[in-house]
Design an enzyme around this catalytic site. Structure first.
Site, mmCIF file in Angstrom:
data_model
loop_
_atom_site.group_PDB
_atom_site.id
_atom_site.type_symbol
_atom_site.label_atom_id
_atom_site.label_comp_id
_atom_site.label_asym_id
_atom_site.label_seq_id
_atom_site.Cartn_x
_atom_site.Cartn_y
_atom_site.Cartn_z
ATOM 1 N N MET A 79 -5.619 54.582 110.115
ATOM 2 C CA MET A 79 -6.067 55.543 111.114
ATOM 3 C C MET A 79 -6.395 54.852 112.444
ATOM 4 O O MET A 79 -6.479 53.629 112.524
ATOM 5 C CB MET A 79 -7.298 56.291 110.593
ATOM 6 N N HIS A 80 -6.580 55.676 113.479
ATOM 7 C CA HIS A 80 -7.122 55.276 114.789
ATOM 8 C C HIS A 80 -6.155 54.483 115.664
ATOM 9 O O HIS A 80 -6.537 54.039 116.741
ATOM 10 C CB HIS A 80 -8.414 54.466 114.646
ATOM 11 N N ASP A 236 -5.359 57.352 105.804
ATOM 12 C CA ASP A 236 -5.492 56.686 104.510
ATOM 13 C C ASP A 236 -6.767 57.055 103.765
ATOM 14 O O ASP A 236 -6.760 57.167 102.537
ATOM 15 C CB ASP A 236 -5.369 55.163 104.666
#
Length: 489
Positions: A79-80, A236
């Site tokens: 992520m991110h 995830d």
């Protein structure tokens, strides 16, 4: 047949299952990170696609009959990330990852926004989130921003290669600091604060919603049927929860991969940004979760193994287990990449104190194991500050392979840990489950259930008591080291 693909930080993992979600085959492909400057961590997005396509090539060679029966594909990923594409859909620069700390100043500036915005997006602004990193790019690499026409996340760049479609899901969008969690849509206020052009953003769907199909040329390459649907997928953390059935109120898990999370599912958005708890959308409609996010999971173990002569992590853990006689005299801070919960400090770094001439590499490894367990205890304390502690937690990720480490964590946390079958492939397996939901449209209650239990590790009460003074010393060491972090990071 179904395919679940997880694009992690250190590896791509692919699972091929039948429609009943029994695993037929698995494939791993390694990934490598680049650290061009202090605090930076980047990936070449084309590395993700090369790893995925190569893994699917292998499945096509080894399991042609199964691949010919694939009915759906699900995606998960780290992520991110920040992936900016130009008008030809090519990356304008390397992707900036979740553990990149360069946007610390920009995140601090965003703390001046109204608390209502921080509660809407689910967490305080932090350096690793997508929005603050875009704000950093506007100042430091304006030429890259000028070329940008699209913004995607890790798994969604792979979806673009698979299908030609620019789509994300609610859980990955949730981790950008650009998303309204309760409304499950992009936040105009957050977009404005971070300088994000709304025209760059992909369409947002629910994780179990079909949203694209595999390109005909790729279907022919891998022996897939034409028009295989691709589910929205999930970040995830959320995909890991789907993989082990953690979607109901109070269900929770510890994920121990390159990073670590302690996640508890809920049926409402309950933000707690003041404690650095992440409150994000989950991968089923009308589901959310609360999470303590730690930037350093099992990765300090691999780093120590690399620095101590080439023994594998497994070999070093075996040495520790053979010599284990209780809490170590050493103390280790595991913060290779800074830390989020509970510190929000991108400058924090690793340290081991108490070395002597008698220190062995097993001593070092034990101290690092304990440091990981202590950081998880800090995360659980933040997560449980205003709610009841979970009665038990699942353990997923690569760290779930070590029974010694799992037992240590259970004892330090004083929470039973449940090990499920295939727990080390949680996000990829969760992605396969989302693919099934996208194909069948059935009630998730019959699909998103806990797998078979392999083992339950109860905490050792005597060890828990023995570790409490060491946990307090660990916290004191962090406070003592805090003034020097910026000078060493």
């Amino acid at each position: 047949m179904l395919i679940g693909i997880d694009i992690g930080t250190s590896a791509v993992k692919i699972v091929l299952t039948d429609l009943q979600l029994q695993v037929v085959a698995t494939v791993d492909r390694p990934l490598s990170s680049q650290y061009p400057q202090p605090l930076w961590c980047e990936h070449d997005p084309d590395q993700w696609w090369a790893a995925v396509s190569d893994g699917l090539d292998e499945l096509a060679r080894a399991h042609p009959t199964a691949m010919a029966g694939v009915q759906g594909i699900g995606l998960s990923g780290q992520m991110h990330s920040l992936v900016l594409l130009d008008e030809a859909d090519r990356p304008v620069r390397p992707a900036i990852l979740w553990n990149d700390g360069r946007a610390a100043a920009e995140a601090a500036e965003l703390m001046q926004t109204d608390i209502a915005l921080r509660r809407a997006v689910g967490v305080q602004p932090m350096a690793g989130f997508t929005g603050p990193k875009l704000r950093w790019l506007r100042t430091h690499e304006p030429e890259a921003v000028a070329r940008a026409r699209s913004l995607l996340l890790t798994k969604d760049y792979v979806r673009l290669q698979l299908s030609g479609e620019k789509v994300t899901d609610v859980t990955d969008a949730a981790g950008t600091w650009l998303f309204d969690q309760a409304q499950r849509r992009w936040s105009p206020q957050a977009l404005a604060a971070c300088g994000v052009d709304p025209a760059w953003l992909p369409r947002v769907v629910e994780s179990c919603e079909p949203c694209a199909t595999v390109r005909d040329a790729l279907a022919a390459r891998w022996g897939l049927p034409r028009g295989v649907p691709i589910a929205g997928g999930a970040g995830d953390a959320a995909a890991g929860g789907v993989g082990i059935g953690v979607v109901g109120p109070g269900d929770g898990f510890v994920s121990l991969g390159t990073s670590a999370q302690i996640l508890v599912a809920d049926t409402a958005h309950r933000p707690d940004p003041e404690r650095l708890v992440h409150a994000f959308c989950h991968a089923l409609p009308q589901r959310w979760y609360r999470m303590a996010a730690l930037l350093n999971g099992a990765s300090p173990l691999a780093a120590l193994a690399s620095c101590t002569g080439g023994a594998s992590v497994g070999e070093l853990l075996a040495e520790v287990e053979a010599a284990y006689a209780g809490p170590s005299r050493l103390l280790a801070l595991p913060y290779l990449f800074g830390e989020r919960t509970p510190h929000n400090n991108p400058f924090a770094r690793g340290a081991i104190v108490g070395l002597s001439g008698a220190t062995t590499r097993a001593d070092l490894m034990q101290a690092v194991c304990e440091g990981i367990a202590f950081s998880l205890a800090d995360g659980l304390a933040a997560l449980s500050a205003h709610t009841a502690r979970p009665e038990r937690l699942a353990l997923i990720g690569g760290g779930a392979r070590s029974a010694f480490l799992a037992q240590l964590i259970a004892s330090v946390l004083d929470v039973p840990l449940v090990l499920y079958e295939s727990a080390d492939r949680g996000p990829a397996f969760g992605a396969a489950r989302l693919a099934r939901l996208a194909v069948t449209g059935e009630d998730p209650a019959g699909v998103v259930v806990a797998p078979a239990v392999r083992q339950v590790l109860a905490p050792d009460a005597a060890l828990h008591a023995a570790y409490q003074p060491r946990l307090e010393a660990f916290r004191a060491l962090y406070r003592a080291m805090a003034p020097v972090w910026a000078s060493v990071a």
